[in-house]
Design an enzyme around this catalytic site. Structure first.
Site, PDB file in Angstrom:
ATOM      1  N   GLU A 211       0.832  -1.218   0.000  1.00  0.00           N
ATOM      2  CA  GLU A 211       0.000   0.000   0.000  1.00  0.00           C
ATOM      3  C   GLU A 211       0.854   1.249   0.000  1.00  0.00           C
ATOM      4  O   GLU A 211       0.517   2.253  -0.643  1.00  0.00           O
ATOM      5  CB  GLU A 211      -0.920  -0.014   1.228  1.00  0.00           C
ATOM      6  CG  GLU A 211      -1.954   1.125   1.245  1.00  0.00           C
ATOM      7  CD  GLU A 211      -1.451   2.400   1.918  1.00  0.00           C
ATOM      8  OE1 GLU A 211      -2.141   3.440   1.817  1.00  0.00           O
ATOM      9  OE2 GLU A 211      -0.370   2.377   2.537  1.00  0.00           O
ATOM     10  N   HIS A 321       3.819   7.850  10.343  1.00  0.00           N
ATOM     11  CA  HIS A 321       5.123   7.589   9.726  1.00  0.00           C
ATOM     12  C   HIS A 321       6.286   7.984  10.633  1.00  0.00           C
ATOM     13  O   HIS A 321       7.364   8.368  10.159  1.00  0.00           O
ATOM     14  CB  HIS A 321       5.237   8.266   8.355  1.00  0.00           C
ATOM     15  CG  HIS A 321       4.449   7.566   7.287  1.00  0.00           C
ATOM     16  ND1 HIS A 321       4.704   7.720   5.942  1.00  0.00           N
ATOM     17  CD2 HIS A 321       3.407   6.691   7.369  1.00  0.00           C
ATOM     18  CE1 HIS A 321       3.853   6.974   5.252  1.00  0.00           C
ATOM     19  NE2 HIS A 321       3.059   6.346   6.104  1.00  0.00           N
TER      20      HIS A 321
END
Length: 356
Positions: A211, A321
């Site tokens: 993804e 992230h």
């Protein structure tokens, strides 16, 4: 949560599953859901699917993605320093002083992203580091020593941080984006099995790869499965902490429930079904609007084949992230419950077209 599901959560989240190298994590996931499914499908790039009630005419997907951001070894200097390039949306700003694992054929090699000390930098001119400025130190004095460790160009590198908990309210760690999604869809499968639910449709529990570099795993598996309905789950930004602009990024908060998305890729009738179930079951939820794509695997399902009725349930997450991603424990349970209740609401003959 059962003791077994907690054990699975920690094992699954602490395992490295970088984009393109997800197989060890997929095996952990498959081993956990195996008692709760009847068949499994694994495609050539590693997307894993648990099948419940195979062979029925109507087909439904619940989906998450399994990969995490990482780095590739790109260059090894003669004095033994390793330079990298991104694999997915890795953040150069957080890398200096972080511990890393380099995944070699000989096993994991430990290293660190080194950085010059504050004493020798002109702090007034400090800027966010660029990727080409980053370097990894594995304690080697020369290139040959690095190569002897099994490290070479193309070796994949992940941050070393693992799963933890904060203030009894949050899960904390790297790769909650989106292996927490893989955990949640596995728990839905467990609940269906333990409650002896017989669904009037075939359910595909999909844990997709790749993804982070363009929704590629979902793109491949959607064409293979051709479901009638897809309910995807991923993370979205909690916008409460400093430096977020709510006017631009919305007003979303960890602990306030699953986020239901509005946008062109989200089929309106499916979205309204999610909202109706949430309201009936008194599951708190939030709303989010996207201007074009959702940026999640929902887009790959929505625009696959002749078009698949698709919707997105997002889990609010802080510090995406990074190695300190945070999600609310309560939100995790509410996403699981909402997906479960939506599946129970389906009759297996839904026609979500706007015009019939």
């Amino acid at each position: 949560m059962s003791d077994q599901s907690i054990e699975f959560l920690y094992k699954y989240l602490n395992n490295a599953s970088p984009t393109g190298f997800e197989s060890t994590g997929q095996q952990i996931w498959l081993d956990y859901i195996k008692p709760y499914i009847e068949e499994q499908i694994i495609d050539v790039y590693g997307t894993a699917v648990g099948v419940i009630g195979p062979g029925q005419d109507y087909k439904v997907v619940i989906e998450a993605h399994s990969d995490e951001i990482s780095w590739f070894v790109n260059y090894i200097s003669e004095d033994g320093y390793i330079h990298v390039r991104r694999n997915g949306g890795s953040d150069a700003a957080i890398a200096p002083s972080m511990r890393v694992n380099l995944h070699t054929a000989k096993g994991v090699v430990k290293g660190v992203f080194g950085w010059p000390a504050i004493h020798v930098r002109d702090v007034a001119k400090d800027q966010v580091p660029k990727v080409h400025e980053l370097f990894i130190d594995v304690g080697a004095a020369k290139k040959d020593e690095v190569l002897e460790m099994g490290i070479h160009v193309g070796t994949v590198v992940t941050f070393a941080d693992g799963l933890d908990e904060l203030n009894d309210k949050y899960y904390l760690g790297r790769a909650l984006d989106n292996r927490m999604g893989g955990y949640m869809i596995a728990e839905v499968a467990r609940m269906l099995h333990e409650n002896n639910v017989k669904l009037p449709f075939t359910l595909y529990v999909v844990n997709a790869v790749q993804e982070e570099i363009g929704l590629r795993g979902a793109e491949m598996i959607s064409r293979r499965l051709k479901p009638d309905l897809a309910i995807c789950t991923d993370v979205t930004h909690d916008t409460q902490s400093p430096m977020y602009n709510k006017k631009e990024q919305g007003d979303l908060k960890c602990g306030s429930g699953p986020v239901i998305c509005y946008g062109p890729a989200v089929q309106n009738n499916v979205r309204d079904l999610l909202i109706r179930v949430a309201e009936e079951k008194k599951i708190p939820f939030q709303r989010q609007a996207v201007s074009r794509s959702t940026g999640t695997d929902t887009d790959s399902f929505a625009y696959s084949t002749e078009g698949i009725a698709s919707a997105l349930i997002s889990l609010p997450l802080k510090y995406m992230h990074t190695t300190v991603e945070m999600v609310s424990k309560e939100d995790v349970q509410n996403v699981i419950q909402l997906m479960y209740d939506v599946l129970l609401s389906l009759k297996g003959d839904e026609d979500f077209r706007y015009i019939k």
